[in-house]
Design a protein around this motif. Sequence first.
Motif: not given
Length: 55
Positions: A20-37
């Motif tokens: 899940p950590q990898v998935d969250i990081t990848e999604h945040a990068a692709m969607s240009e969202e703040n990973r922490y938020e």
Amino acid sequence: MAGEDHDAQWRRWREASGDPQVDITEHAAMSEENRYELEQALSARSRHAAEDSAE
């Protein structure tokens, strides 16, 4: 559970919890969202879903 069975169970848990950590990081990068938020929002939704199902 003890010994080798216990160690094997912990290995499986650690492997599963890493994804899940990898998935969250990848999604945040692709969607240009703040990973922490993004992670905080997912955690909040998960908590609320668990509370709703407990009722």
